[in-house]
Each structure stands twice: as C-alpha cells, then as structure tokens.
Design a protein around this motif. Structure first.
Motif, PDB file in Angstrom:
ATOM      1  N   SER A   1      32.542 -48.323  27.170  1.00 20.66           N
ATOM      2  CA  SER A   1      32.947 -49.632  26.632  1.00 20.66           C
ATOM      3  C   SER A   1      32.178 -50.760  27.309  1.00 20.66           C
ATOM      4  O   SER A   1      31.826 -51.746  26.669  1.00 20.66           O
TER       5      SER A   1
ATOM      6  N   ASP B   1      40.131 -50.133  24.072  1.00 20.22           N
ATOM      7  CA  ASP B   1      41.168 -49.866  23.070  1.00 20.22           C
ATOM      8  C   ASP B   1      40.621 -49.960  21.651  1.00 20.22           C
ATOM      9  O   ASP B   1      40.922 -49.132  20.803  1.00 20.22           O
ATOM     10  N   ILE B   2      39.798 -50.969  21.398  1.00 22.70           N
ATOM     11  CA  ILE B   2      39.182 -51.135  20.078  1.00 22.70           C
ATOM     12  C   ILE B   2      38.209 -49.987  19.810  1.00 22.70           C
ATOM     13  O   ILE B   2      38.187 -49.414  18.712  1.00 22.70           O
ATOM     14  N   GLN B   3      37.417 -49.652  20.813  1.00 23.53           N
ATOM     15  CA  GLN B   3      36.430 -48.588  20.664  1.00 23.53           C
ATOM     16  C   GLN B   3      37.115 -47.244  20.379  1.00 23.53           C
ATOM     17  O   GLN B   3      36.669 -46.482  19.525  1.00 23.53           O
ATOM     18  N   LYS B   4      38.200 -46.955  21.094  1.00 25.33           N
ATOM     19  CA  LYS B   4      38.922 -45.703  20.867  1.00 25.33           C
ATOM     20  C   LYS B   4      39.575 -45.663  19.489  1.00 25.33           C
ATOM     21  O   LYS B   4      39.665 -44.617  18.865  1.00 25.33           O
ATOM     22  N   LYS B   5      40.012 -46.804  19.026  1.00 24.98           N
ATOM     23  CA  LYS B   5      40.684 -46.861  17.732  1.00 24.98           C
ATOM     24  C   LYS B   5      39.705 -46.688  16.572  1.00 24.98           C
ATOM     25  O   LYS B   5      40.014 -45.999  15.591  1.00 24.98           O
ATOM     26  N   TYR B   6      38.517 -47.301  16.655  1.00 23.24           N
ATOM     27  CA  TYR B   6      37.614 -47.339  15.510  1.00 23.24           C
ATOM     28  C   TYR B   6      36.337 -46.501  15.652  1.00 23.24           C
ATOM     29  O   TYR B   6      35.745 -46.129  14.646  1.00 23.24           O
ATOM     30  N   LEU B   7      35.876 -46.224  16.867  1.00 20.48           N
ATOM     31  CA  LEU B   7      34.591 -45.551  17.028  1.00 20.48           C
ATOM     32  C   LEU B   7      34.695 -44.139  17.586  1.00 20.48           C
ATOM     33  O   LEU B   7      34.144 -43.205  17.017  1.00 20.48           O
ATOM     34  N   ASN B   8      35.335 -44.000  18.740  1.00 21.00           N
ATOM     35  CA  ASN B   8      35.322 -42.720  19.428  1.00 21.00           C
ATOM     36  C   ASN B   8      36.610 -42.580  20.233  1.00 21.00           C
ATOM     37  O   ASN B   8      36.812 -43.295  21.209  1.00 21.00           O
ATOM     38  N   LYS B   9      37.442 -41.635  19.857  1.00 21.35           N
ATOM     39  CA  LYS B   9      38.731 -41.461  20.538  1.00 21.35           C
ATOM     40  C   LYS B   9      38.580 -40.992  21.986  1.00 21.35           C
ATOM     41  O   LYS B   9      39.485 -41.140  22.779  1.00 21.35           O
TER      42      LYS B   9
END
Length: 106
Positions: A84, A69-77
């Motif tokens: 992850s 969830d964090i990765q999709k929000k800030y790095l790569n949708k």
C-alpha cells in the motif's frame, strides 16, 4: 455523532488521493505553481508517523493504513502494508512526473 466524524474523515481521505491525480488536469497557468506539492506528502507522513487523518480515524487505528483497506477491498485481498505504501508512492510520483511533462510540453 461519531459516525458523522468517521464519515467526514473518510470523505476528506477520499478527496486527497483524487486531488493528487487531478493535479495533471489543472491548466498550465495554475499547475506551474503547484506541480511539486504532492512531494510534500512523504515528509508530512514521516513527521506525523503516518497520516494524521488515519490517526484520527477510529476505524483505521488497528492497521493505521487507509489505503490498505481500499486496496484490499478493490485490488488484492492479500495486500500488505508495504504494497500500500508502494501504491501511494507510485501515484504521487506519477502525478509529479505527468504534471512536469505537461509543463514542459509546448
């Protein structure tokens, strides 16, 4: 009350990754005793079939992955679950490696 519970789980979840990264910043007299601790996350996740905090969170039950969830929000949708896991593994390994280098360096 349920929102407070989710907030507490998310706060603890946020502290853990930052503490792994912060291991490198510890003084050598403490680091010598704890540098290997991040390595225990893998067997811990294996034993509990994922992170117990993620399992306790109702918000993250559907994908069972807080980091995603964090990765999709800030790095790569378009990030995947495997990506992850790789990201978590990279941070854990780098923390151990940099801590070991700090201890070896005179």
């Amino acid at each position: 009350m349920e929102d407070f519970y989710e907030t507490c789980i998310n706060a603890i979840h946020a502290v853990i990754p930052f503490s792994i990264i912060a291991f490198v910043l510890l003084p050598k007299n403490i680091l010598i005793y704890v540098w290997f601790l991040p390595a225990f996350f893998y067997p811990f996740w294996w034993f509990f079939d994922g992170c117990p905090l993620t399992h306790a969170s109702k918000k993250h039950k559907k994908n069972n992955n807080w980091v995603l969830d964090i990765q999709k929000k800030y790095l790569n949708k378009k990030a995947t679950v495997d990506q992850s896991h790789y990201l978590a593994g990279i941070w854990i390994c780098l923390s151990i490696i940099f801590s070991a280098f700090k201890l070896i360096k005179k």
